[in-house]
Design a protein around this motif. Structure first.
Motif, mmCIF file in Angstrom:
data_model
loop_
_atom_site.group_PDB
_atom_site.id
_atom_site.type_symbol
_atom_site.label_atom_id
_atom_site.label_comp_id
_atom_site.label_asym_id
_atom_site.label_seq_id
_atom_site.Cartn_x
_atom_site.Cartn_y
_atom_site.Cartn_z
ATOM 1 N N VAL A 251 0.834 -1.204 0.000
ATOM 2 C CA VAL A 251 0.000 0.000 0.000
ATOM 3 C C VAL A 251 0.869 1.255 0.000
ATOM 4 C CG1 VAL A 251 -1.659 1.321 1.373
ATOM 5 C CG2 VAL A 251 -1.989 -1.130 1.051
ATOM 6 N N GLY B 257 2.752 1.623 -3.476
ATOM 7 C CA GLY B 257 1.958 1.534 -4.695
ATOM 8 C C GLY B 257 1.973 0.186 -5.362
ATOM 9 N N VAL C 158 -0.112 -2.208 -4.950
ATOM 10 C CA VAL C 158 -1.468 -2.677 -5.235
ATOM 11 C C VAL C 158 -1.844 -2.329 -6.667
ATOM 12 C CG1 VAL C 158 -3.895 -2.467 -4.595
ATOM 13 C CG2 VAL C 158 -2.145 -2.518 -2.820
ATOM 14 N N GLU C 159 -1.554 -1.117 -7.093
ATOM 15 C CA GLU C 159 -1.863 -0.702 -8.457
ATOM 16 C C GLU C 159 -1.074 -1.522 -9.470
ATOM 17 O OE1 GLU C 159 -0.987 1.520 -6.092
ATOM 18 O OE2 GLU C 159 -2.886 2.515 -5.712
ATOM 19 N N ALA C 160 0.168 -1.833 -9.157
ATOM 20 C CA ALA C 160 0.990 -2.635 -10.067
ATOM 21 C C ALA C 160 0.421 -4.041 -10.231
ATOM 22 C CB ALA C 160 2.427 -2.707 -9.551
ATOM 23 N N VAL D 24 -2.738 -4.927 -9.841
ATOM 24 C CA VAL D 24 -3.986 -4.813 -10.603
ATOM 25 C C VAL D 24 -3.675 -4.632 -12.093
ATOM 26 C CG1 VAL D 24 -6.005 -3.344 -10.987
ATOM 27 C CG2 VAL D 24 -5.327 -3.952 -8.666
ATOM 28 N N THR D 25 -2.699 -3.812 -12.412
ATOM 29 C CA THR D 25 -2.323 -3.595 -13.807
ATOM 30 C C THR D 25 -1.829 -4.883 -14.451
ATOM 31 O OG1 THR D 25 -1.718 -1.324 -13.298
ATOM 32 C CG2 THR D 25 -0.825 -2.247 -15.329
ATOM 33 N N GLN D 26 -0.976 -5.607 -13.744
ATOM 34 C CA GLN D 26 -0.458 -6.864 -14.281
ATOM 35 C C GLN D 26 -1.567 -7.895 -14.444
ATOM 36 O OE1 GLN D 26 2.558 -7.649 -15.453
ATOM 37 N NE2 GLN D 26 3.218 -5.561 -15.124
ATOM 38 N N SER E 263 -4.750 -7.352 -14.954
ATOM 39 C CA SER E 263 -5.617 -7.008 -16.086
ATOM 40 C C SER E 263 -4.919 -7.301 -17.405
ATOM 41 C CB SER E 263 -6.051 -5.555 -16.016
ATOM 42 O OG SER E 263 -4.953 -4.701 -16.173
#
Length: 70
Positions: free
Chosen positions: A49, A52, A54-56, A58-60, A62
C-alpha cells in the motif's frame, strides 16, 4: 566473571526458545508455514500500500486477463 557468562548465555537461549515457540517455531529451527505467513503478510500488505504495489498488481492482472481472453 567467567562463570556468570555461561549462565547469562543459557538464560538468553532459554528466553529465545520461549519466544520462538510462541510464534509457531518447531524444534530444529523450522516454523510452520501458516505461522510464517501470518507473521509476514501484515508487513507485506503495508509495504504494498505504501509503495503503490497494489496498483501494479492490478495492472499486471488485467494485462494477463487480456492476454488469456484473446
Amino acid at each position: 566473571m567467567a562463570h556468570t557468562a555461561g549462565r547469562t548465555a543459557s538464560r538468553v537461549q532459554g528466553r529465545l526458545a520461549a519466544a520462538t515457540s510462541a510464534f509457531g517455531a518447531r524444534p530444529g529451527g523450522r516454523r510452520h508455514p501458516v505461522a510464517a505467513a501470518v507473521m509476514v503478510l501484515p508487513m507485506a500488505l503495508l509495504l504494498a500500500v505504501v509503495f503503490g504495489g497494489v496498483e501494479a498488481v492490478v495492472t499486471q492482472a488485467s494485462s494477463v486477463a487480456g492476454i488469456l481472453g484473446r
